[in-house]
Motif scaffolding. Structure first.
Motif, PDB file in Angstrom:
ATOM      1  N   PHE A  24    -121.302 -50.743  -9.812  1.00 50.74           N
ATOM      2  CA  PHE A  24    -121.439 -49.298  -9.638  1.00 50.74           C
ATOM      3  C   PHE A  24    -121.225 -48.868  -8.195  1.00 50.74           C
ATOM      4  N   ALA A  25    -120.967 -49.795  -7.279  1.00 52.52           N
ATOM      5  CA  ALA A  25    -120.847 -49.435  -5.871  1.00 52.52           C
ATOM      6  C   ALA A  25    -119.660 -48.513  -5.619  1.00 52.52           C
ATOM      7  N   ALA A  26    -118.466 -48.922  -6.081  1.00 53.31           N
ATOM      8  CA  ALA A  26    -117.278 -48.109  -5.837  1.00 53.31           C
ATOM      9  C   ALA A  26    -117.345 -46.756  -6.533  1.00 53.31           C
ATOM     10  N   PRO A  27    -117.688 -46.685  -7.841  1.00 49.91           N
ATOM     11  CA  PRO A  27    -117.815 -45.361  -8.461  1.00 49.91           C
ATOM     12  C   PRO A  27    -118.901 -44.511  -7.822  1.00 49.91           C
ATOM     13  N   GLY A  28    -119.999 -45.149  -7.409  1.00 54.47           N
ATOM     14  CA  GLY A  28    -121.074 -44.389  -6.783  1.00 54.47           C
ATOM     15  C   GLY A  28    -120.658 -43.791  -5.450  1.00 54.47           C
ATOM     16  N   LEU A  29    -119.981 -44.596  -4.606  1.00 54.50           N
ATOM     17  CA  LEU A  29    -119.497 -44.072  -3.328  1.00 54.50           C
ATOM     18  C   LEU A  29    -118.495 -42.949  -3.538  1.00 54.50           C
ATOM     19  N   SER A  30    -117.597 -43.144  -4.477  1.00 56.57           N
ATOM     20  CA  SER A  30    -116.582 -42.123  -4.741  1.00 56.57           C
ATOM     21  C   SER A  30    -117.233 -40.824  -5.216  1.00 56.57           C
ATOM     22  N   ALA A  31    -118.186 -40.936  -6.138  1.00 60.81           N
ATOM     23  CA  ALA A  31    -118.861 -39.734  -6.636  1.00 60.81           C
ATOM     24  C   ALA A  31    -119.628 -39.030  -5.520  1.00 60.81           C
ATOM     25  N   MET A  32    -120.288 -39.795  -4.667  1.00 62.64           N
ATOM     26  CA  MET A  32    -121.026 -39.195  -3.560  1.00 62.64           C
ATOM     27  C   MET A  32    -120.094 -38.448  -2.617  1.00 62.64           C
ATOM     28  N   MET A  33    -118.963 -39.085  -2.257  1.00 59.32           N
ATOM     29  CA  MET A  33    -118.029 -38.443  -1.336  1.00 59.32           C
ATOM     30  C   MET A  33    -117.433 -37.172  -1.946  1.00 59.32           C
ATOM     31  N   ILE A  34    -117.098 -37.205  -3.216  1.00 59.19           N
ATOM     32  CA  ILE A  34    -116.531 -36.019  -3.867  1.00 59.19           C
ATOM     33  C   ILE A  34    -117.562 -34.895  -3.911  1.00 59.19           C
ATOM     34  N   LEU A  74    -110.507 -39.457   0.207  1.00 59.77           N
ATOM     35  CA  LEU A  74    -109.417 -40.277  -0.308  1.00 59.77           C
ATOM     36  C   LEU A  74    -109.463 -41.688   0.270  1.00 59.77           C
ATOM     37  N   ALA A  75    -109.696 -41.796   1.578  1.00 64.71           N
ATOM     38  CA  ALA A  75    -109.737 -43.113   2.212  1.00 64.71           C
ATOM     39  C   ALA A  75    -110.881 -43.961   1.664  1.00 64.71           C
ATOM     40  N   VAL A  76    -112.063 -43.357   1.512  1.00 60.17           N
ATOM     41  CA  VAL A  76    -113.217 -44.104   1.011  1.00 60.17           C
ATOM     42  C   VAL A  76    -112.995 -44.535  -0.437  1.00 60.17           C
ATOM     43  N   ALA A  91    -107.438 -50.016   8.136  1.00 56.84           N
ATOM     44  CA  ALA A  91    -106.628 -48.802   8.043  1.00 56.84           C
ATOM     45  C   ALA A  91    -107.497 -47.587   7.744  1.00 56.84           C
ATOM     46  N   ALA A  92    -108.431 -47.741   6.811  1.00 58.01           N
ATOM     47  CA  ALA A  92    -109.339 -46.630   6.515  1.00 58.01           C
ATOM     48  C   ALA A  92    -110.258 -46.345   7.687  1.00 58.01           C
ATOM     49  N   GLY A  93    -110.692 -47.413   8.364  1.00 59.43           N
ATOM     50  CA  GLY A  93    -111.563 -47.232   9.523  1.00 59.43           C
ATOM     51  C   GLY A  93    -110.886 -46.536  10.679  1.00 59.43           C
ATOM     52  N   ILE A  94    -109.569 -46.588  10.732  1.00 58.12           N
ATOM     53  CA  ILE A  94    -108.811 -45.850  11.760  1.00 58.12           C
ATOM     54  C   ILE A  94    -108.504 -44.437  11.285  1.00 58.12           C
ATOM     55  N   ALA A  95    -108.117 -44.301  10.006  1.00 64.48           N
ATOM     56  CA  ALA A  95    -107.684 -42.996   9.497  1.00 64.48           C
ATOM     57  C   ALA A  95    -108.829 -41.990   9.467  1.00 64.48           C
ATOM     58  N   VAL A  96    -110.013 -42.396   9.029  1.00 64.79           N
ATOM     59  CA  VAL A  96    -111.114 -41.461   8.865  1.00 64.79           C
ATOM     60  C   VAL A  96    -111.565 -40.857  10.203  1.00 64.79           C
ATOM     61  N   PRO A  97    -111.934 -41.673  11.216  1.00 59.26           N
ATOM     62  CA  PRO A  97    -112.343 -41.044  12.481  1.00 59.26           C
ATOM     63  C   PRO A  97    -111.211 -40.312  13.178  1.00 59.26           C
ATOM     64  N   LEU A  98    -109.954 -40.779  13.027  1.00 61.01           N
ATOM     65  CA  LEU A  98    -108.835 -40.052  13.632  1.00 61.01           C
ATOM     66  C   LEU A  98    -108.663 -38.686  12.990  1.00 61.01           C
ATOM     67  N   SER A  99    -108.892 -38.604  11.678  1.00 60.48           N
ATOM     68  CA  SER A  99    -108.813 -37.306  11.010  1.00 60.48           C
ATOM     69  C   SER A  99    -109.866 -36.354  11.557  1.00 60.48           C
TER      70      SER A  99
END
Length: 407
Positions: A24-34, A74-76, A91-99
């Protein structure tokens, strides 16, 4: 209680829960971020106009934070999948703070009004999540890169909302993001080390069992050599000269092996059973107050098995019964069934207790049993029986030429 036992129980309990949580980790993180992004978008749509306070008019830049939050979401979502590796996480760790940093620079020249343009919840959560994933998956230099960019992203809040700059709170945010990932990384390393220690200990036990087998064979060689000295009819001089040396060499090898293994064997440790069938039968015990009945059913030529196979069967059965008596709460019976034929040996040990509190995949005994079966080209599984209460250990070991010596 020893430190090894405490660690075994801790790892077992953690693994039992983490297997469920990983699903449930990935669906949970995705739901939280959305959800956070939807709340950010709702807040952006409700920005008061200039009639409410002196501030900037509502315009496209009011949604810049929501756009950056969408990038973070999207990145998460893409990188929260357990199969994602260090490169994708970096890549995600660079894209998110750069955004986040890019939007802060774009918003900097604009008038801030009463509330400015604070970093949104989705942006903050995105930076924290990629920090945690980097701490879990990435190398040291990759973690450093993501941490520096995250620090810059949190600092960029000053460009959006110049109400104060607090180094301590910014560093605390970065540390909060890194801590869960680094902890899980440490736990995984401890778990691997624990399993390796258990496997090494089991290999030592197997080596001691093999010593008993080899010692028996070497003893036979010595006896044969002694007999040849006395029954040789032709009495060739060469044979008479060689036989004493053969006897002496075999005796020296036997004494050396016994001396080495006697130093390895723990005090009170039982050596290899001469008859595995007798050892299995000895496991049977009647019910007693606080103790379930142990029944044993053995079929097939157990006594004709190779010594290493018979020993493995006996050790697995002994450890399984011990675990059942220790962890099966409320059990009334423990059943041991061993069936041997020309091809393989089947071992099944089950109980009718409530086994939720026992080690699952992480205990010392189960790891050792699985290692013993693996070294003989067999396999071993353990878990709930799937029908009701109870716990079942199943093992299969080839009856002939079980081990090939390969790792």
């Amino acid at each position: 209680m020893s430190r090894t036992t405490v660690l075994s129980r801790f790892f077992a309990a953690f693994d039992q829960r983490s297997r469920t949580l990983r699903h449930f980790a990935a669906p949970g993180l995705s739901a939280m971020m959305i959800l956070l992004w939807v709340l950010d978008l709702r807040a952006a749509l409700q920005i008061p106009t200039v009639e409410d306070w002196p501030g900037p008019p509502t315009g496209p830049m009011d949604f810049a934070g929501a756009v950056s939050g969408a990038v973070c979401v999207l990145a998460v979502v893409l990188v929260s999948v357990p199969r994602s590796g260090p490169r994708a996480t970096l890549a995600a760790g660079i894209a998110v703070p750069l955004s986040v940093l890019t939007v802060s620079v774009l918003l900097w020249p604009l008038p801030k009004g009463m509330f400015g343009f604070p970093i949104t919840m989705a942006e903050t959560a995105g930076v924290i999540v990629v920090l945690a994933l980097a701490g879990l998956r990435c190398r040291a230099w990759q973690i450093a890169v993501v941490s520096v960019l995250a620090l810059a992203a949190f600092f960029s809040d000053y460009l959006r909302e110049p109400t104060g700059l607090y180094l301590s709170s910014t560093l605390l945010m970065v540390a909060t993001g890194l801590a869960p990932g680094l902890y899980l990384r440490w736990h995984a390393a401890e778990r691997r080390g624990h399993v390796e220690r258990v496997r090494s200990a089991e290999r030592l036990a197997i080596a001691r069992d093999l010593h008993d087998v080899v010692a028996h064979e070497v003893t036979g060689i010595v006896v044969q050599a002694q007999a040849l000295r006395h029954i040789a009819d032709r009495n060739p001089a060469a044979i008479r000269a060689a036989l004493p040396e053969i006897e002496a060499s075999g005796t020296r090898a036997l004494e050396s092996m016994r001396g080495m293994v006697s130093r390895l064997r723990e005090p009170g440790e039982a050596p290899l059973a001469s008859n595995p069938a007798e050892g299995l039968t000895a496991l049977a015990a009647p019910a007693a107050p606080g103790r379930p009945e142990v029944t044993v059913h053995v079929s097939g030529p157990i006594g004709e098995l190779p010594p290493e196979v018979g020993t493995a069967v006996l050790r697995i059965a002994q450890e399984s019964v011990t675990n059942a008596l220790r962890y099966a709460r409320g059990a009334t019976r423990v059943s041991v069934v061993v069936t041997a034929d020309d091809g393989e040996v089947l071992i099944r040990v089950d109980d009718d207790g409530r086994g939720a509190g026992r080690p699952v995949g992480g205990g010392h005994g189960l790891v050792g049993m699985a290692e013993r079966a693996r070294l003989l080209n067999g396999e071993l599984t353990a878990g709930p029986d799937g029908v009701g209460q109870g716990w079942t250990v199943r093992g299969t070991i080839p009856a002939r030429n079980g081990g090939d010596g390969r790792e």
